[in-house]
Write a protein that holds these residues in place. Structure first.
Motif, PDB file in Angstrom:
ATOM      1  N   VAL A 161       0.840  -1.199   0.000  1.00 40.08           N
ATOM      2  CA  VAL A 161       0.000   0.000   0.000  1.00 40.08           C
ATOM      3  C   VAL A 161       0.873   1.246   0.000  1.00 40.08           C
ATOM      4  O   VAL A 161       0.625   2.208  -0.739  1.00 40.08           O
ATOM      5  N   ARG A 162       1.913   1.232   0.808  1.00 45.03           N
ATOM      6  CA  ARG A 162       2.791   2.400   0.875  1.00 45.03           C
ATOM      7  C   ARG A 162       3.564   2.608  -0.426  1.00 45.03           C
ATOM      8  O   ARG A 162       3.800   3.739  -0.842  1.00 45.03           O
ATOM      9  N   THR A 163       3.959   1.521  -1.060  1.00 43.45           N
ATOM     10  CA  THR A 163       4.630   1.642  -2.341  1.00 43.45           C
ATOM     11  C   THR A 163       3.721   2.344  -3.345  1.00 43.45           C
ATOM     12  O   THR A 163       4.162   3.232  -4.093  1.00 43.45           O
ATOM     13  N   ALA A 164       2.443   1.978  -3.357  1.00 47.10           N
ATOM     14  CA  ALA A 164       1.482   2.641  -4.237  1.00 47.10           C
ATOM     15  C   ALA A 164       1.270   4.099  -3.821  1.00 47.10           C
ATOM     16  O   ALA A 164       1.150   4.985  -4.678  1.00 47.10           O
ATOM     17  N   GLY A 185       8.241   2.044   6.830  1.00 44.99           N
ATOM     18  CA  GLY A 185       8.548   3.003   5.783  1.00 44.99           C
ATOM     19  C   GLY A 185       9.878   2.714   5.128  1.00 44.99           C
ATOM     20  O   GLY A 185      10.081   2.976   3.936  1.00 44.99           O
ATOM     21  N   GLY A 186      10.821   2.155   5.904  1.00 49.75           N
ATOM     22  CA  GLY A 186      12.113   1.760   5.339  1.00 49.75           C
ATOM     23  C   GLY A 186      12.002   0.544   4.447  1.00 49.75           C
ATOM     24  O   GLY A 186      12.669   0.461   3.408  1.00 49.75           O
ATOM     25  N   ASN A 187      11.153  -0.414   4.841  1.00 51.80           N
ATOM     26  CA  ASN A 187      10.892  -1.552   3.973  1.00 51.80           C
ATOM     27  C   ASN A 187      10.234  -1.072   2.681  1.00 51.80           C
ATOM     28  O   ASN A 187      10.545  -1.541   1.582  1.00 51.80           O
ATOM     29  N   SER A 188       9.341  -0.080   2.808  1.00 52.12           N
ATOM     30  CA  SER A 188       8.686   0.465   1.626  1.00 52.12           C
ATOM     31  C   SER A 188       9.698   1.114   0.690  1.00 52.12           C
ATOM     32  O   SER A 188       9.536   1.061  -0.539  1.00 52.12           O
ATOM     33  N   ALA A 189      10.737   1.724   1.249  1.00 53.09           N
ATOM     34  CA  ALA A 189      11.742   2.371   0.400  1.00 53.09           C
ATOM     35  C   ALA A 189      12.384   1.368  -0.542  1.00 53.09           C
ATOM     36  O   ALA A 189      12.582   1.654  -1.735  1.00 53.09           O
ATOM     37  N   SER A 190      12.718   0.185  -0.045  1.00 55.60           N
ATOM     38  CA  SER A 190      13.351  -0.808  -0.919  1.00 55.60           C
ATOM     39  C   SER A 190      12.382  -1.289  -1.983  1.00 55.60           C
ATOM     40  O   SER A 190      12.770  -1.524  -3.138  1.00 55.60           O
ATOM     41  N   GLN A 191      11.109  -1.411  -1.634  1.00 56.15           N
ATOM     42  CA  GLN A 191      10.125  -1.860  -2.623  1.00 56.15           C
ATOM     43  C   GLN A 191       9.866  -0.784  -3.672  1.00 56.15           C
ATOM     44  O   GLN A 191       9.676  -1.084  -4.855  1.00 56.15           O
TER      45      GLN A 191
END
Length: 371
Positions: free
Chosen positions: A192-195, A231-237
């Protein structure tokens, strides 16, 4: 979700200390975030963005996905009203979640920052940095980092991911809380955060920018991202899925959504606490995924830090006298975070070598470099 609760243990302990404070204690002094160290003034502007292409995944009956996004940018002058740290409604929900009902919401809401609402933008073209806060954290908890980057010549988009934090207020006055907390799948949250990030970038630099003045000062070819916790995991995605984002940072976040074995070659920085995120620590995803980063990379941890050390939270609880003894002071944790985040983007977006990224330095003895 037990991993999320583990990540928030330090905050829960601080909440217990807050509740234990005697009712007769003198009210705390006005709170403040350390001033940014750059030479530029900082302006802010907040947007309510609606993604008509997506139904909100956490509360489908609410309709299209809605986000609150605060921009921090280099300003020409310190004009306008001071930037409000939070609204009173956001602060009350956040403190209630912490179990800190005795702390006046105004003490947090009125925390002094160093940015000015709608200040005129400085002339020039600046890289764009997207910041994504930790799960359940309000976007305000990355204000200190956002102000620092803006004062150094970056435009920053600080995203409030709706229904994923305890306290997000919208222009009509309604305040949402963390519906996703306790029920959401961590991989789904990352997706969801990636989107969300892709949508925000589109609204900033796409064909119909929500902020025309900002479009004129953003260098659309220089975009980076940093996130705290998930949010850091989202950064890699985001790095894997959006070619526009050239460099990324994971601040103390578990790789719930793993970096694939094929990896990627874009520069990536891991900043972690000195307990769980050391090699062989109790959080194994960094050991698994660090070898999959095929480009420039660093793995750095801060001694005596905890999950909140990369945000403003410990800065505020230190001033209230409510932090656990023996940990890394909040102001020092923020200073270290600012140093390494700023150096990373200077080097990998602006092409300015920063030796502080090459290894330990006497000025930053808390920083341990691995591999």
């Amino acid at each position: 979700m037990h991993k999320f609760r583990a990540l928030l243990t330090s905050i829960g302990m601080l909440a217990a200390l807050m509740v234990a404070a005697p009712a007769s204690a003198a009210p705390p002094s006005p709170l403040t975030i350390p001033a940014p160290t750059g030479k530029l003034y900082v302006g802010t502007k907040t947007f309510h963005l609606v993604d008509q292409a997506r139904v909100d995944p956490w509360v489908p009956e609410s309709g299209a996905r809605q986000l609150m996004v605060t921009m921090f940018y280099p300003a020409w002058r310190a004009l306008g009203a001071p930037h409000p740290y939070m609204t009173a409604g956001e602060a009350r929900l956040f403190l209630d979640w912490l179990g800190a009902s005795e702390v006046p919401a105004e003490q947090v809401a009125q925390t002094k920052s160093r940015a000015w609402v709608n200040a005129p933008a400085a002339g020039g073209s600046f890289p764009l940095i997207v910041l994504s806060p930790g799960f359940s954290y309000t976007r305000s908890t990355l204000t200190g980092l956002a102000e620092e980057l803006a004062s150094r010549g970056y435009v920053v988009a600080l995203i409030g991911h709706n229904y994923e934090s305890y306290g997000t207020e919208f222009p009509d006055g309604h305040v949402t809380t963390c519906v996703a907390c306790g029920t959401a799948n961590s991989v789904q949250i990352t997706a969801v955060r990636t989107a969300d990030v892709g949508f925000v970038i589109n609204r900033l630099i796409g064909p119909e920018p929500v902020w025309p003045q900002g479009f004129n000062i953003i260098d659309t070819k220089l975009i980076g991202m940093a996130g705290h916790s998930i949010g850091g995991n989202s950064a890699s995605q985001v790095m894997l899925n959006d070619r526009r984002v050239l460099a990324g940072i994971n601040m103390d976040g578990t790789f719930f959504a793993p970096i694939p074995a094929t990896g990627f070659t874009k520069p990536f920085l891991l900043l972690g606490n000195g307990d769980g995120h050391v090699p062989g620590g109790h959080e194994p995803s960094w050991d698994r995924d660090y070898p999959r980063l095929a480009g420039w990379k660093r793995w750095i941890t801060f001694k005596k830090s905890d999950h909140a050390s990369f945000t403003d939270l410990t800065v505020l609880t230190d001033q209230l006298g409510l932090s656990e003894p023996g940990g890394l002071e909040g102001a020092r944790g923020l200073a270290l975070t600012r140093t390494y985040v700023r150096a990373f983007f200077d080097q990998h977006l602006l092409g300015q070598p920063r030796p502080v990224l090459d290894g330990p330095t006497p000025e930053n003895p808390e920083a341990d470099f691995w591999f």
